[in-house]
Design an enzyme around this catalytic site. Structure first.
Site, short mmCIF file in Angstrom:
data_model
loop_
_atom_site.label_atom_id
_atom_site.label_comp_id
_atom_site.label_asym_id
_atom_site.label_seq_id
_atom_site.Cartn_x
_atom_site.Cartn_y
_atom_site.Cartn_z
N SER A 4 0.81 -1.22 0.00
CA SER A 4 0.00 0.00 0.00
C SER A 4 0.84 1.27 0.00
O SER A 4 0.45 2.28 -0.58
CB SER A 4 -0.94 0.00 1.21
OG SER A 4 -1.88 -1.05 1.09
N HIS A 25 3.92 0.77 13.01
CA HIS A 25 4.03 0.67 11.55
C HIS A 25 2.69 0.94 10.88
O HIS A 25 2.61 1.65 9.87
CB HIS A 25 4.57 -0.72 11.18
CG HIS A 25 4.74 -0.93 9.72
ND1 HIS A 25 3.81 -1.59 8.96
CD2 HIS A 25 5.74 -0.58 8.88
CE1 HIS A 25 4.22 -1.64 7.70
NE2 HIS A 25 5.39 -1.03 7.63
#
Length: 161
Positions: free
Chosen positions: A58, A89
């Protein structure tokens, strides 16, 4: 459910639009559903030959969207999934992707359909992926929104009567 209140979009005369779909490779089952939903929506809208490209994850969606927008596509559909883990993250990737795709759209004037799932669990992602047992099809929604926006922008470019 997050789909409550979604608009019923009616889009016509858009079969000639150039549309690209960018899809991440992570979470193959979820991504297969998102891609199928987006391509199905485009077929329903009369867009028979969209460009489909794949990127690793992504986080790579914004740069690919920028290149495609700069190459003359009328709309870009960005598909991905980020599932929360035990580290920050998730937050960094979600923020970067969202800001990046928004910036591409603003900088280029090309609508970017946001089909990036940001979920706490894989079950949530599967429920939104447009699979047979899913309650929602976010790929379909993102493609329809991008094309509807492109059609609106095209209408705005036409001279007022």
């Amino acid at each position: 459910m997050s789909g409550k209140g979604a608009p019923e979009l009616t889009v016509s005369n858009c079969g000639d639009l150039r549309v690209a779909v960018i899809a991440a490779l992570w979470h193959e089952k979820v991504m297969d559903g998102l891609v199928d939903g987006a391509l199905g929506a485009l077929r329903e809208l009369g867009i028979d030959e969209p460009t489909l490209i794949r990127v690793p994850g992504s986080f790579e969606l914004p740069v690919a969207a920028k290149v495609l927008a700069d190459r003359g596509y009328d709309a870009v559909v960005a598909l991905g999934v980020v599932i929360r883990g035990g580290t920050p993250h998730f937050d960094y990737v979600c923020q970067g992707v969202t800001q990046g795709l928004t910036q591409v759209s603003i900088d280029t004037g090309v609508p970017v359909g946001f089909g990036v799932l940001t979920c706490d669990t894989e079950a949530q992602a599967l429920d939104r992926a447009g699979l047979e047992a899913s309650r929602e099809s976010k790929g379909h929604e993102a493609a329809t929104a991008a094309v509807a926006t492109a059609a609106t922008l095209r209408a705005l470019a036409e001279p007022w009567r």
